[in-house]
Design a protein around this motif. Structure first.
Motif, mmCIF file in Angstrom:
data_model
loop_
_atom_site.group_PDB
_atom_site.id
_atom_site.type_symbol
_atom_site.label_atom_id
_atom_site.label_comp_id
_atom_site.label_asym_id
_atom_site.label_seq_id
_atom_site.Cartn_x
_atom_site.Cartn_y
_atom_site.Cartn_z
ATOM 1 N N ILE A 1 0.873 -1.168 0.000
ATOM 2 C CA ILE A 1 0.000 0.000 0.000
ATOM 3 C C ILE A 1 0.914 1.223 0.000
ATOM 4 C CG2 ILE A 1 -1.774 1.269 1.262
ATOM 5 C CD1 ILE A 1 -2.554 -1.354 2.574
ATOM 6 N N ALA A 2 0.513 2.262 -0.711
ATOM 7 C CA ALA A 2 1.280 3.504 -0.733
ATOM 8 C C ALA A 2 0.563 4.559 0.102
ATOM 9 C CB ALA A 2 1.459 4.003 -2.158
ATOM 10 N N GLY A 3 1.345 5.360 0.795
ATOM 11 C CA GLY A 3 0.819 6.499 1.541
ATOM 12 C C GLY A 3 1.219 7.777 0.834
ATOM 13 N N LEU A 4 0.292 8.737 0.773
ATOM 14 C CA LEU A 4 0.546 9.997 0.083
ATOM 15 C C LEU A 4 0.252 11.175 0.991
ATOM 16 C CD1 LEU A 4 -1.297 9.252 -3.289
ATOM 17 C CD2 LEU A 4 1.123 8.909 -2.775
ATOM 18 N N LEU B 1 5.693 10.540 -0.390
ATOM 19 C CA LEU B 1 5.360 9.168 -0.759
ATOM 20 C C LEU B 1 6.009 8.183 0.198
ATOM 21 C CD1 LEU B 1 4.180 7.188 -2.911
ATOM 22 C CD2 LEU B 1 6.316 7.478 -4.167
ATOM 23 N N SER B 2 5.250 7.184 0.569
ATOM 24 C CA SER B 2 5.735 6.101 1.414
ATOM 25 C C SER B 2 5.094 4.819 0.901
ATOM 26 C CB SER B 2 5.314 6.363 2.859
ATOM 27 O OG SER B 2 5.777 5.344 3.708
ATOM 28 N N VAL B 3 5.824 3.717 1.015
ATOM 29 C CA VAL B 3 5.299 2.430 0.543
ATOM 30 C C VAL B 3 5.503 1.390 1.641
ATOM 31 C CG1 VAL B 3 5.487 0.631 -1.223
ATOM 32 C CG2 VAL B 3 5.786 3.026 -1.871
ATOM 33 N N SER B 4 4.502 0.534 1.801
ATOM 34 C CA SER B 4 4.612 -0.536 2.797
ATOM 35 C C SER B 4 5.412 -1.696 2.228
ATOM 36 C CB SER B 4 3.222 -1.028 3.208
ATOM 37 O OG SER B 4 2.655 -1.835 2.182
ATOM 38 N N PHE C 1 5.277 -2.309 7.756
ATOM 39 C CA PHE C 1 6.097 -1.111 7.922
ATOM 40 C C PHE C 1 5.932 -0.144 6.753
ATOM 41 C CE2 PHE C 1 8.378 -4.781 9.680
ATOM 42 C CZ PHE C 1 8.342 -4.433 11.021
ATOM 43 N N ALA C 2 5.876 1.128 7.066
ATOM 44 C CA ALA C 2 5.840 2.184 6.056
ATOM 45 C C ALA C 2 7.254 2.721 5.874
ATOM 46 C CB ALA C 2 4.917 3.309 6.506
ATOM 47 N N GLY D 1 -0.277 4.648 10.204
ATOM 48 C CA GLY D 1 -1.570 4.645 10.898
ATOM 49 C C GLY D 1 -2.559 3.709 10.236
ATOM 50 N N ALA D 2 -2.605 3.742 8.907
ATOM 51 C CA ALA D 2 -3.507 2.861 8.166
ATOM 52 C C ALA D 2 -3.082 1.399 8.301
ATOM 53 C CB ALA D 2 -3.553 3.273 6.698
ATOM 54 N N LEU D 3 -1.772 1.143 8.242
ATOM 55 C CA LEU D 3 -1.281 -0.238 8.390
ATOM 56 C C LEU D 3 -1.616 -0.784 9.771
ATOM 57 C CD1 LEU D 3 2.250 0.077 6.718
ATOM 58 C CD2 LEU D 3 0.194 -0.988 5.743
#
Length: 161
Positions: free
Chosen positions: A19-22, A31-34, A40-41, A146-148
């Motif tokens: 999952i990607a975080g924006l 940008l962050s990727v799990s 982990f992000a 937070g989503a993870l």
């Protein structure tokens, strides 16, 4: 593409999907990727905003390379819970992405994510100049983590039922 809740996303995800975080800003997209196990992000390079088409292609390129199944995008809600112009811009960005990808988006309340990210970078003794370069991706990591964490909690709840 759909806009999902985190609970809806939890029921649709398969194993080995990142999952990607924006963190959508006016000049950059943090940008962050799990990892594929979604524990982990990890921050990635920020995307310098040019125009929507270029920005969208850059995001979708990362999504393909990283096996991203969904985007969690920070929704910059005001401290009183109201939505201002930045929320409208974020929602418009997601509406425009609907034309470009079938990947779902999840809105995530990002209140204080940038503050928390900056605090961590200061604690790590990152210089002011380097903090400016890294803050957006660090904020995206806070949003994504937070989503993870919520997804992990939903998974535990499903197992105990």
């Amino acid at each position: 593409m759909a806009i999902l809740t985190i609970e809806e996303l939890a029921s649709q995800l398969h194993q080995n999907q990142a999952i990607a975080g924006l963190d959508l800003g006016t000049k950059t997209i943090g940008l962050s990727v799990s990892d594929l196990g979604r524990r982990f992000a990890t921050p990635r390079e920020v995307i310098r905003r040019v125009k929507f088409g270029v920005d969208a292609e850059a995001l979708l390129s990362v999504a393909e390379k990283e096996k991203v199944a969904a985007f969690v995008i920070g929704l910059p809600v005001n401290m009183d819970g109201s939505e201002g112009p930045r929320c409208q811009a974020t929602r418009a960005f997601v509406r425009n992405m609907e034309q470009k990808t079938p990947l779902p988006f999840i809105f995530w309340d990002e209140r204080l994510s940038t503050v928390a990210a900056e605090r961590v970078l200061i604690e790590m003794d990152v210089s002011r100049r380097k903090r400016a370069e890294r803050i957006d991706s660090a904020a995206a990591s806070f949003i994504l983590q937070g989503a993870l964490d919520r997804l992990a909690s939903l998974g535990r709840d499903a197992l105990s039922d």
